[in-house]
Design a protein around this motif. Structure first.
Motif, mmCIF file in Angstrom:
data_model
loop_
_atom_site.group_PDB
_atom_site.id
_atom_site.type_symbol
_atom_site.label_atom_id
_atom_site.label_comp_id
_atom_site.label_asym_id
_atom_site.label_seq_id
_atom_site.Cartn_x
_atom_site.Cartn_y
_atom_site.Cartn_z
ATOM 1 N N GLY A 152 -4.123 9.198 5.488
ATOM 2 C CA GLY A 152 -4.126 7.736 5.476
ATOM 3 C C GLY A 152 -4.866 7.116 4.304
ATOM 4 O O GLY A 152 -4.981 5.888 4.223
ATOM 5 N N LEU B 240 0.129 5.060 1.012
ATOM 6 C CA LEU B 240 -0.898 5.812 1.721
ATOM 7 C C LEU B 240 -0.546 7.287 1.778
ATOM 8 O O LEU B 240 0.631 7.650 1.883
ATOM 9 C CB LEU B 240 -1.047 5.278 3.150
ATOM 10 N N TYR C 289 0.834 -1.204 0.000
ATOM 11 C CA TYR C 289 0.000 0.000 0.000
ATOM 12 C C TYR C 289 0.866 1.251 0.000
ATOM 13 O O TYR C 289 1.853 1.321 0.725
ATOM 14 C CB TYR C 289 -0.869 0.053 1.266
ATOM 15 N N ALA D 93 -5.667 5.464 0.844
ATOM 16 C CA ALA D 93 -4.897 4.612 -0.055
ATOM 17 C C ALA D 93 -4.750 5.284 -1.410
ATOM 18 O O ALA D 93 -5.737 5.622 -2.058
ATOM 19 C CB ALA D 93 -5.561 3.258 -0.203
#
Length: 80
Positions: free
Chosen positions: A19, A14, A12, A21
């Motif tokens: 936060g 981020l 991921y 994605a």
């Protein structure tokens, strides 16, 4: 940007502020390796993500504690 690996084999990217994605990549699969050895991704755990010289290296496959084993070392280069 924050880079995080998951026990589900996903990588991921981020947003560092909220936060959210920005990007995901599923490593829990087979890969064609440049050295001819079959490579298979798995869980991303421990200290398996390193950034150096404009590349992001990710070790995918961590078979301890019932997690998905594998043997892939993946290299990513950010899009320009």
């Amino acid at each position: 940007m924050v880079i995080q690996g998951g026990l589900d084999g996903r990588l991921y990217a981020l947003d560092a502020k909220d936060g959210r994605a920005l990007w995901t990549y599923d490593t829990l699969r087979e890969f064609e390796a440049i050295n001819g050895v079959k490579a298979k991704g798995g869980s991303i755990d421990s200290a398996s993500i390193v950034a150096a010289n404009g590349l992001l290296f990710v070790g995918s496959g961590y078979g301890m504690f019932g997690q998905a084993p594998g043997n892939a070392l993946l290299a990513f280069r950010p899009a320009k």
